[in-house]
Design an enzyme around this catalytic site. Structure first.
Site, PDB file in Angstrom:
ATOM      1  N   GLY A   1      38.118  59.913  21.998  1.00 38.80           N
ATOM      2  CA  GLY A   1      37.691  59.008  20.950  1.00 38.80           C
ATOM      3  C   GLY A   1      38.186  57.580  21.126  1.00 38.80           C
ATOM      4  O   GLY A   1      37.924  56.733  20.284  1.00 38.80           O
TER       5      GLY A   1
ATOM      6  N   ASP B   1      38.104  53.935  22.877  1.00 35.61           N
ATOM      7  CA  ASP B   1      37.085  53.182  23.582  1.00 35.61           C
ATOM      8  C   ASP B   1      37.664  52.320  24.695  1.00 35.61           C
ATOM      9  O   ASP B   1      37.123  52.258  25.780  1.00 35.61           O
ATOM     10  CB  ASP B   1      36.292  52.325  22.602  1.00 35.61           C
ATOM     11  CG  ASP B   1      35.419  53.184  21.714  1.00 35.61           C
ATOM     12  OD1 ASP B   1      34.803  54.116  22.241  1.00 35.61           O
ATOM     13  OD2 ASP B   1      35.385  52.948  20.507  1.00 35.61           O
TER      14      ASP B   1
ATOM     15  N   HIS C   1      40.025  36.213  38.020  1.00 42.22           N
ATOM     16  CA  HIS C   1      38.561  36.311  38.035  1.00 42.22           C
ATOM     17  C   HIS C   1      38.097  37.057  36.794  1.00 42.22           C
ATOM     18  O   HIS C   1      38.917  37.531  36.006  1.00 42.22           O
ATOM     19  CB  HIS C   1      38.060  36.978  39.319  1.00 42.22           C
ATOM     20  CG  HIS C   1      38.500  38.402  39.465  1.00 42.22           C
ATOM     21  ND1 HIS C   1      39.775  38.757  39.843  1.00 42.22           N
ATOM     22  CD2 HIS C   1      37.840  39.573  39.262  1.00 42.22           C
ATOM     23  CE1 HIS C   1      39.880  40.076  39.879  1.00 42.22           C
ATOM     24  NE2 HIS C   1      38.713  40.591  39.529  1.00 42.22           N
TER      25      HIS C   1
ATOM     26  N   HIS D   1      36.427  39.972  36.018  1.00 38.72           N
ATOM     27  CA  HIS D   1      36.170  41.393  35.784  1.00 38.72           C
ATOM     28  C   HIS D   1      36.997  41.910  34.598  1.00 38.72           C
ATOM     29  O   HIS D   1      38.097  41.427  34.346  1.00 38.72           O
ATOM     30  CB  HIS D   1      36.499  42.212  37.040  1.00 38.72           C
ATOM     31  CG  HIS D   1      35.409  42.154  38.075  1.00 38.72           C
ATOM     32  ND1 HIS D   1      35.659  42.163  39.426  1.00 38.72           N
ATOM     33  CD2 HIS D   1      34.052  42.094  37.945  1.00 38.72           C
ATOM     34  CE1 HIS D   1      34.510  42.113  40.079  1.00 38.72           C
ATOM     35  NE2 HIS D   1      33.521  42.067  39.211  1.00 38.72           N
TER      36      HIS D   1
ATOM     37  N   ASP E   1      38.820  44.449  34.140  1.00 36.20           N
ATOM     38  CA  ASP E   1      40.188  44.917  34.372  1.00 36.20           C
ATOM     39  C   ASP E   1      41.153  43.752  34.603  1.00 36.20           C
ATOM     40  O   ASP E   1      42.336  43.972  34.855  1.00 36.20           O
ATOM     41  CB  ASP E   1      40.241  45.948  35.515  1.00 36.20           C
ATOM     42  CG  ASP E   1      39.617  45.437  36.801  1.00 36.20           C
ATOM     43  OD1 ASP E   1      38.733  44.569  36.733  1.00 36.20           O
ATOM     44  OD2 ASP E   1      40.021  45.913  37.879  1.00 36.20           O
TER      45      ASP E   1
ATOM     46  N   ASP F   1      41.886  39.975  43.152  1.00 37.40           N
ATOM     47  CA  ASP F   1      41.059  40.943  43.873  1.00 37.40           C
ATOM     48  C   ASP F   1      40.280  40.185  44.945  1.00 37.40           C
ATOM     49  O   ASP F   1      39.777  39.098  44.686  1.00 37.40           O
ATOM     50  CB  ASP F   1      40.058  41.606  42.924  1.00 37.40           C
ATOM     51  CG  ASP F   1      40.694  42.673  42.044  1.00 37.40           C
ATOM     52  OD1 ASP F   1      41.899  42.957  42.232  1.00 37.40           O
ATOM     53  OD2 ASP F   1      39.986  43.218  41.185  1.00 37.40           O
TER      54      ASP F   1
ATOM     55  N   ASP G   1      46.207  43.001  46.578  1.00 39.30           N
ATOM     56  CA  ASP G   1      45.249  44.008  46.070  1.00 39.30           C
ATOM     57  C   ASP G   1      45.191  45.267  46.953  1.00 39.30           C
ATOM     58  O   ASP G   1      44.880  45.186  48.126  1.00 39.30           O
ATOM     59  CB  ASP G   1      43.875  43.329  46.034  1.00 39.30           C
ATOM     60  CG  ASP G   1      42.720  44.230  45.644  1.00 39.30           C
ATOM     61  OD1 ASP G   1      42.960  45.303  45.068  1.00 39.30           O
ATOM     62  OD2 ASP G   1      41.561  43.826  45.888  1.00 39.30           O
TER      63      ASP G   1
ATOM     64  N   HIS H   1      24.837  49.402  48.154  1.00 37.55           N
ATOM     65  CA  HIS H   1      25.956  48.768  47.433  1.00 37.55           C
ATOM     66  C   HIS H   1      27.108  48.592  48.409  1.00 37.55           C
ATOM     67  O   HIS H   1      27.326  49.448  49.261  1.00 37.55           O
ATOM     68  CB  HIS H   1      26.409  49.648  46.260  1.00 37.55           C
ATOM     69  CG  HIS H   1      27.671  49.152  45.623  1.00 37.55           C
ATOM     70  ND1 HIS H   1      27.725  47.977  44.926  1.00 37.55           N
ATOM     71  CD2 HIS H   1      28.935  49.646  45.628  1.00 37.55           C
ATOM     72  CE1 HIS H   1      28.968  47.777  44.507  1.00 37.55           C
ATOM     73  NE2 HIS H   1      29.718  48.774  44.927  1.00 37.55           N
TER      74      HIS H   1
ATOM     75  N   HIS I   1      36.252  44.931  47.518  1.00 35.63           N
ATOM     76  CA  HIS I   1      37.686  44.959  47.843  1.00 35.63           C
ATOM     77  C   HIS I   1      37.916  45.131  49.338  1.00 35.63           C
ATOM     78  O   HIS I   1      37.153  45.824  50.021  1.00 35.63           O
ATOM     79  CB  HIS I   1      38.372  46.094  47.079  1.00 35.63           C
ATOM     80  CG  HIS I   1      38.360  45.905  45.603  1.00 35.63           C
ATOM     81  ND1 HIS I   1      39.318  45.187  44.934  1.00 35.63           N
ATOM     82  CD2 HIS I   1      37.467  46.306  44.664  1.00 35.63           C
ATOM     83  CE1 HIS I   1      39.041  45.181  43.640  1.00 35.63           C
ATOM     84  NE2 HIS I   1      37.924  45.851  43.445  1.00 35.63           N
TER      85      HIS I   1
END
Lengths: 556, 556
Positions: free
Chosen positions: B46, B48, B71, B73, B75, B161, B193, B363, B367
């Site tokens: 539950g 998010d 950057h 993203h 995360d 990254d 990274d 794709h 990284h």
């Protein structure tokens, strides 16, 4: 005409991964191919294993002539005890497959009453109108079989799971010749494994892992710990051979590793040189550079031997700086995080982790890639083709792979999902009516422990937002509310930190009761429903959460 | 000596995937690098989103000089609103990164009060004793930055990254020269990274997907639907270019796709030829072979545009036989099944699915693989090395990759986990004391909606076996039990099918109360505990399940 009709009835594994099961019916005779289980999705909360719904077979129990097993992986044999507890039929399979089935049956105390028939490649078995020939195929488990099923309308080829390994470690080659001969004489229907249809090229031979193992064995200064599937007899044989050649002793750890290697050894499928084995209790006392430990628990299952080793909680093996831990298995989708956590624990003990994709590979798949699938299609050249074993999108891709065979007699391809049937008669093939199918969710591995869908739905609801239960005591003589409502809640908000919210919820309940008419109050069902609706609205507005709200009215 | 001490304080992302956040402290000055979120494990029921616990920064709020973002993203920026709602500091980042942050802040109605400072590669910013130079790196998002942070004890390089893309689609080359120059002059500490450290060789250039897109565009007879990350501006630019060249118009679908492409376009980062765009509402009326649709929702998120398209529930796009659907994104671990289900729905509509590994790829990762990581280590040649961004086992592997630099001045490598600090003074580097860290679980994306650990533990328990609540009414004057106990249960067994079990449970409660001494009965807490223990034992024996048992005693 009904007697001249062949029905293909998928009961599991088509359009979903795992729990493979398919019935062939001709008139009043049915043969069943495989009875697998699957491990539940994360959504199936608290469920341990999932099996197909065998209702169709139970409804036709007097017609089922036998259960044929292609090989011993869980997604092909895991539901055998559950099926056999409902219908009593003879079971056919290779020696190793049936040995694994027997172990399962013993766990369910059913081994006595089951009729198991060992078959060999090249052998034929007749079950009613079906004559079944067993054909050796290469796969990541030993003694895997494809089936050629002669029916009054023509031959059906079922591949089971396979890859076409040109250099299998046991030199038991994929039987291309028998399939070619069937193809030459004409095949009515091909059912073929779609698992790896999205992979281009060829799946590497099982031998492809050897250079990686050699590299590891050459450089490792201390213990080598390898986790692989316990049924991967080929993989384990390669580990034994290289350990023997490099002067290391081998210990097995984990219940399923110990039992599988014992079965394979007793059947002569695993060749263990004299004095190679080390008892688990001797691992820590042997010189570290002279030890290999082969451990079950590749998927990070919480109670498995490998998981326990990783957190330094196994009595026979303690990882130390300089040890090498090798993950030689695929990651079953959904287990990435558990495996990652296990490898983190391994690395924290100072051991090196060898895992993931690399070249040479540390693991190879047991399923055919695109070029092998095309080779098989071209060998068999069927009139009809039904992709099996795969997600729907994989089966669609597999169907597209067969398109060029239209010039060689392929009349049609059917992408069927579990429950959707195919009918073949003298006029050809067409889709038939669906049969009842589904999944049966089982708790804690016992046949009695079926979990109903509604219970799982409730668990899902509870898992997201918990529950809140207002309890109201009402005097059964006066109809008056006795004292303030009690509220029990878990998984919703912290009762300590949100005492304000719970007090307000209590007020909502009181207000709902007070504002009800005396007519409403005479029907507790109505009051319950009103309280539920008012509370849900209130809680959702305050918290954006939707706990399960279950008002209880106690007449005292 | 405390004033001559540099502290490296990881607050998230070391030993866990996601929610990257790291503080550098020198005396009474702190800079924070990134404030990312992570998506919860399936176990965090539950929940998010998950953010780092910022307690350390809150306790030192007067010392924090700024937040620097490498950057855009999630995360790396996803927790910015949560951090800024606790401490008020200026934020530094590239134009695109800050545009994405601004969008997040607007959702939380915080955009007004935040100080955002746009920086460019080559620029320097001074924050207390830290002088920070921004260095352009290549990554799967535009305007990604590495940081060179000059401190009184030496230079710290933080890579953010990156991969080292030799042919980036926008021709903005990775700034090898600046890193080389820092390396030549001497770097105290490198933070690099570790995401792809298990991949051998080089990560392919972003341009490597172009041959696959060309192949798809050349053969597709009808609509092409591509799902990719909405922040993948390079990927989207390549799609726009090839669509333009092949005479197809492009429509964007999905809230995040529309907003990201609008931001990128307004900043001049996405070049859209005139008349190339198609409005979503015009997709179905344009000739199918003249249309490309770029859709957000790569991970099968239930409400995303791609998920809705897959189940034929999007007002602007209806998939049809012959359409091609391309999954041009990585699968975030844990999402395999959701993405598989989405692709099954796509295949059921008769569309072709292009997904998974293939050559040329559909794709490529953003990284660095092993060879790039070694190149970066060799360029920077640090005195100390701390791997960042990765699971523990990945960081361990990254540490091992740097070993050869011992001949080039590398004195030590430290594998730190979130919360474990590194201290550097004039004598060198050593581990310091840990700081309080953890994860904060947030429901429904609102800052107020923190979910306590206990609540999540309860949800997990409820999700596995449900609950059973016996309710006993007791007369507060006489101490006698009023009527039979009421039992409320959900997620445990079906109350209809197991009425026998629930009746027996009621008997257990009655027997427990009757067998209690009058002393015990005078303390409801004791009685509750006895009932709980007896019921748990009874239920576990009968069902092997362990529901949450919560006896309620109501004094009436």
């Amino acid at each position: 005409m009904a007697e001249k009709l062949l029905q293909v009835i998928p009961l599991g594994g088509l359009g979903e991964f795992g729990m493979n099961c398919l019935a062939l019916r001709y008139g009043d005779d049915i043969v069943v191919i495989d009875a697998g289980m699957m491990f539940p999705d994360a959504e199936l909360l608290g469920v341990d294993i999932v099996t197909p719904d065998f209702t169709y077979l139970e409804q036709n129990r007097d017609k089922v002539r036998g259960l044929i097993l292609t090989h011993g992986h869980e997604d092909h044999i895991g539901a055998v005890p559950f099926l056999l507890s409902e219908i009593d039929v003879p079971v056919y399979g290779s020696e190793f497959t049936l040995a694994l089935v027997e172990r399962r049956l013993e766990e369910h105390e059913m081994a006595e009453q089951v009729r198991l028939h060992r078959v060999k490649p090249g052998e034929k078995v007749t079950l009613g109108p079906f004559e079944i020939e067993f054909i050796h195929v290469t796969h990541s488990i030993v003694q895997a079989l494809a089936l050629a099923i002669r029916t009054p309308l023509g031959v059906v080829i079922h591949t089971g799971d396979f890859k076409i390994d040109p250099t299998p470690t046991d030199n038991e080659l994929f039987d291309l010749h028998t399939l070619a001969e069937y193809g030459r004489r004409g095949v009515l229907l091909l059912l073929s494994d779609s698992t790896n249809v999205d992979r281009p090229g060829y799946t590497p031979s099982e031998r492809a892992v050897l250079p990686r193992f050699e590299e590891i064995f050459n450089r490792a200064q201390r213990r080598i710990v390898i986790t692989c599937f316990s049924s991967s007899v080929h993989r384990i044989q390669q580990i034994l051979d290289i350990a023997h050649a490099s002067g290391r002793k081998v210990a097995f750890l984990g219940r399923s590793m110990l039992s599988c290697t014992e079965i394979a050894h007793s059947l002569g499928l695993l060749k263990i040189p004299d004095n190679l084995l080390l008892r688990p209790q001797d691992i820590m006392s042997a010189p570290p550079h002279r030890v290999v430990v082969v451990v079950s628990g590749t998927q990070g299952e919480p109670m498995s031997a490998m998981s326990r080793v990783a957190v330094d909680n196994h009595k026979h093996l303690r990882l130390e700086r300089g040890d090498v831990v090798v993950h030689s298995a695929r990651i079953i989708p959904g287990n990435e995080k558990a495996i990652g956590r296990m490898m983190n624990h391994v690395a924290r003990r100072g051991a090196e982790v060898v895992a993931g994709q690399m070249n040479p590979p540390v693991h190879v798949s047991g399923h055919a890639s695109q070029e092998e699938l095309k080779l098989l299609l071209n060998l068999v050249r069927p009139r009809y083709f039904v992709p099996i074993h795969g997600e729907y999108w994989q089966m669609s891709k597999h169907a597209a792979l067969a398109a060029h065979l239209a010039d060689y007699g392929l009349e049609d391809t059917f992408v069927l999902e579990t429950g959707q049937t195919l009918l073949i008669d003298e006029d050809g093939a067409r889709r038939g009516e669906s049969v009842p199918v589904g999944r049966v969710c089982i708790d804690s591995g016992s046949i009695d422990e079926v979990v109903e869908d509604m219970v799982i739905r409730d668990r899902r609801h509870l898992s997201e937002d918990g529950f809140l239960i207002p309890i109201i005591a009402i005097d059964k003589h006066t109809g008056r509310v006795e004292g303030p409502p009690e509220i029990v809640t878990r998984g919703f908000v912290s009762p300590e930190e949100r005492a304000d919210l719970l007090a307000a919820a209590r007020d909502v309940v009181i207000r709902t009761i007070e504002s009800s008419t005396s007519e409403e109050r005479s029907d507790w069902g109505v009051i319950q429903e009103k309280i539920r609706a008012d509370l849900k609205r209130f809680l959702n507005k305050q918290t954006q959460r939707r706990p399960l709200v279950l008002p209880v009215i106690l007449e005292v």
